[in-house]
Motif scaffolding. Structure first.
Motif, PDB file in Angstrom:
ATOM      1  N   TRP A 430      46.310  46.726  35.494  1.00 42.14           N
ATOM      2  CA  TRP A 430      45.121  46.794  36.118  1.00 42.14           C
ATOM      3  C   TRP A 430      43.909  46.520  35.235  1.00 42.14           C
ATOM      4  N   GLY A 431      44.049  47.237  34.192  1.00 44.96           N
ATOM      5  CA  GLY A 431      43.115  47.194  33.367  1.00 44.96           C
ATOM      6  C   GLY A 431      42.731  46.267  32.109  1.00 44.96           C
ATOM      7  N   LYS A 432      43.660  45.141  32.509  1.00 42.40           N
ATOM      8  CA  LYS A 432      43.578  44.080  31.432  1.00 42.40           C
ATOM      9  C   LYS A 432      42.244  43.267  31.819  1.00 42.40           C
ATOM     10  N   LYS A 433      41.801  43.254  33.151  1.00 42.81           N
ATOM     11  CA  LYS A 433      40.640  42.414  33.187  1.00 42.81           C
ATOM     12  C   LYS A 433      39.844  43.304  34.129  1.00 42.81           C
ATOM     13  N   ARG A 434      40.288  44.379  34.409  1.00 40.64           N
ATOM     14  CA  ARG A 434      39.341  45.345  35.496  1.00 40.64           C
ATOM     15  C   ARG A 434      39.159  46.535  34.663  1.00 40.64           C
ATOM     16  N   GLU A 435      38.034  47.503  35.224  1.00 36.66           N
ATOM     17  CA  GLU A 435      37.810  48.695  34.864  1.00 36.66           C
ATOM     18  C   GLU A 435      38.532  49.466  35.905  1.00 36.66           C
TER      19      GLU A 435
END
Ligand code: SF4
Lengths: 456, 246
Positions: A430-435
């Motif tokens: 999830w956190g690759k491109k999003r907080e």
């Protein structure tokens, strides 16, 4: 490579991805204008679905009626149970007449049967005459769209391709110039062809004739000049009567490109003078789909491409990312029908947004089919083990509310104080491109209990 | 009228304010609402990933917990779509299912169709972009879809219009998917994030200060993109606007 990996590659070129997305959204908007321009649109869709559903329930009867009427008109009819039989019939017909040069108009069925490589191996010179198809044929690529085969290419790409193969001016990518060059090139091919092959948009049971819709007139030119015309038709292309045709032609071109009608709607109801006309009726897995309650509606497809144009994932991943002859929502159900294991990521290349089912002129339940196919993937043991395990564990936790409460409490305490390097490690997809969302102090349930206490 | 409040599992854990706002809306209207505390998840993540067995168990659990309420109301279009459109595979013929199916509502839909309040006693002086979450939009019909040639309407906009001072922006693509898609957001994470960014940018370019909608999951995904890209916009669940909390 599955769809997620192929899509990631396509997306990596942000500029091109957005160009592709916008090009197809433009087509979708043109379609909207056309569809909203006629008040009876939804009624047409309803009737089209009824006709198709009716045909599918009596397909054997209509196919036989079609065959009988076609024969009466002097058209030869052949039956092919699969791609291999289809290809062999085409080759035999060509060899029998000593035909070496074949011009083709657009046919997704021959793509599905991999006809071109088969004929080429057997010494036949095959030329696709639809402009987009010719471009991808020269580049030795597959079409990336069922109506716009070269939509993944920019005019500069076409320029370099023509420079190489048609010896056009270096660096000239003016669309008019390129189209004219292709015209000259194809004209020669048409004039020298021994035989032509077309697809079929509609086979009319009542008359035994076929209808082919094109914008370039290439099907007509091919079929009228050569003495041998072969038409490849899937068993699902039948409509009962000539009067049903208008329902479909009105829906088809509006859905496909936003045109009220294709430039050419050609009826072939007899061989040309002194020539032969052959129709090959192909099953190639279709009767298996017909027998399945969940997926049989996919046979109602008229290949307008609207579901591709509207699909936010297709627009951002391109047709080749699907790895199946037909991409987009309709391909994502037809692919698994053909080979579940090879196409197992396709039903998941979808957010279930349902735009496809609502844009489809035949009201095919596309997103429900993709939803259903996911269950088939799981039942066949083809879902990635990790994913399956996570969901099994999650479901188990969900049956134990106190455990969920406990887990949630811990997470809300720990996550906010975890160092970023751990929280955003590679395990956090999830956190690759999003907080991540900010974790609150209390759950709703905790607040609800306080709220109830306070009220007492 | 006894209402069972369903709060999606992740909202219970992560979005207590939006959940409380939902409760507050119903209570302020003088309705008899209860939150059965043994509830967890409707089974949507499992069902949408093809895990029918697991979804089946959770659907049964859901029916057991909620079948005796006159209405079930949830701040989530997609969970309601799950109950209404996908539970049949697991629960058809079960006692109470027909009632559950026809009496489970998304909160805005419930207000619009059942309670029909004339005013909301809420103020929200901001420029708002409406995100039409796909399941609420196309599965349960919260608004007319751009694909269809049918009269235009929006239950979401109708309800928000009761809020004082609110302004709506016009988007380039009024009902395109944001790319959340349940487990899609991790199984196709590159695609999901790209779709999310495009959607958020449409709202930013239209001049919205707030993106709102009926599904917190879509908003969570878009907020994730907003925070990473440091974009000048915020997401907010529609219940928080309608509850008049500000
Ligand atoms: S499934 Fe429907 S929208 Fe898609 S290509 Fe076929 S007819 Fe067109």
């Amino acid at each position: 490579m599955g769809h997620p990996e192929a899509a990631e590659k396509f997306i990596a070129n942000d500029e091109r991805m957005h160009w592709h997305d916008k090009a197809l959204w433009f087509v979708r908007e043109k379609r909207d204008l056309a569809a909203h321009g006629i008040p009876e649109w939804e009624e047409l869709r309803r009737v089209a679905k009824q006709i198709k559903t009716h045909v599918m329930s009596k397909l054997d009867v209509y196919l036989e009626e079609f065959e009988e009427n076609a024969k009466e008109k002097g058209i030869h009819v052949h039956w092919a149970k699969d791609a291999k039989e289809h290809n062999e019939i085409v080759l035999k017909l060509l060899l029998n007449r000593g035909a070496k040069k074949l011009v083709k108009s657009k046919s997704m069925l021959t793509e599905e049967c991999h006809l071109n490589p088969y004929l080429e191996e057997n010494g036949i010179d095959v030329v696709d005459t639809d402009l987009g198809e010719r471009i991808v044929q020269l580049r030795e690529e597959a079409p990336s769209h069922i109506v716009l085969p070269a939509i993944h290419l920019k005019k500069e790409d076409v320029g370099t391709t023509f420079e190489h193969f048609l010896k056009t001016e270096k660096g000239n990518s003016d669309p008019t110039y390129l189209t004219r060059s292709a015209r000259v090139h194809l004209r020669k091919k048409f004039l020298n062809a021994d035989a032509s092959l077309t697809g079929v948009n509609f086979g009319i049971a009542e008359t035994g004739g076929i209808v082919v819709c094109t914008n370039e007139g290439n099907a007509d030119l091919g079929a009228s000049l050569a003495k041998l015309h072969i038409a490849s038709m899937g068993i699902e292309k039948i409509i009962p009567k000539i009067k049903d045709l208008a329902v479909f032609t009105r829906l088809l071109s509006r859905s496909a490109t936003g045109q009220p009608i294709t430039s050419y709607t050609s009826h072939f109801h007899a061989p040309v003078e002194g020539g032969e006309m052959h129709i090959i009726i192909v099953d190639n897995g279709r009767s298996k789909i017909l027998g399945s309650q969940d997926f049989k509606q996919s046979l109602n497809c008229i290949r307008c491409g609207a579901c591709l144009n509207t699909c936010p994932i297709y627009r951002r991943s391109g047709g080749h990312s699907y790895g199946y002859t037909i991409p987009g929502p309709i391909g994502s159900t037809l692919g698994p029908s053909k080979d579940l294991s090879a196409n197992k990521t396709l039903p998941f290349a979808c957010t279930l947004c349902a735009s496809c089912s609502n844009v489809c002129p035949i009201k095919i339940d596309l997103h429900h089919q993709l939803y259903k196919y996911r269950q088939h993937v799981v039942n066949a043991g083809l879902l990635a083990t990790k994913k399956h395990t996570i969901l099994k564990v999650a479901a188990w936790v969900m049956k134990h509310p106190s455990l969920l409460d406990f887990g949630g409490k811990i997470a809300r305490k720990i996550v906010p104080i975890m160092p970023r390097s751990i929280l955003y490690s590679s395990a956090n997809i999830w956190g690759k491109k999003r907080e991540l969302p900010k974790f609150p102090k209390n759950s709703f349930k905790e607040l609800y209990k306080q709220h109830k206490e306070g009220k007492k | 009228m006894k209402i069972g409040l369903f709060i999606p599992c992740y909202m219970n854990e992560l979005y207590p304010e939006a959940s409380m706002a939902t409760l507050k809306i119903l209570e302020n209207l003088g309705l008899d609402v209860e939150y059965p505390t043994e509830q967890t998840c409707c089974g949507q993540p499992m069902a949408n990933t093809g895990c029918a067995h697991e979804a089946d168990e959770l659907a049964r659990r859901f029916l057991k917990i909620f079948k005796d309420y006159d209405y079930v109301v949830a701040p989530s279009g997609s969970c309601v779509a799950m109950v209404r459109n996908n539970y049949a595979q697991f629960l058809d013929g079960e006692e109470g299912f027909e009632h559950l199916k026809t009496h489970t509502y998304e909160i805005v839909e419930f207000l619009h169709d059942v309670i029909k309040p004339k005013s909301m006693n809420a103020k929200f002086p901001y420029k708002v972009g409406i995100h039409n979450s796909c399941h609420g939009h196309r599965e349960i019909g919260m608004a007319s879809m751009s694909e269809r040639n049918l009269p235009e309407f929006s239950k979401v906009k109708s309800m928000l219009s009761l809020v004082e001072g609110i302004e709506f922006v016009t988007l380039k693509r009024k009902d395109e998917c944001c790319g959340f898609g349940g487990t899609f957001c991790v199984s196709e994470d590159a695609m999901s994030a790209a779709m999310g960014l495009d959607r958020v940018n449409d709202h930013v370019n239209a001049g919205a200060q707030i993106v709102t909608g009926v599904d917190m999951s879509c908003l969570m995904h878009m907020q994730g993109v907003i925070d990473r890209e440091k974009l000048p916009i915020k997401t907010m669940h529609i219940a928080e606007i309608l509850a008049g909390d500000l």
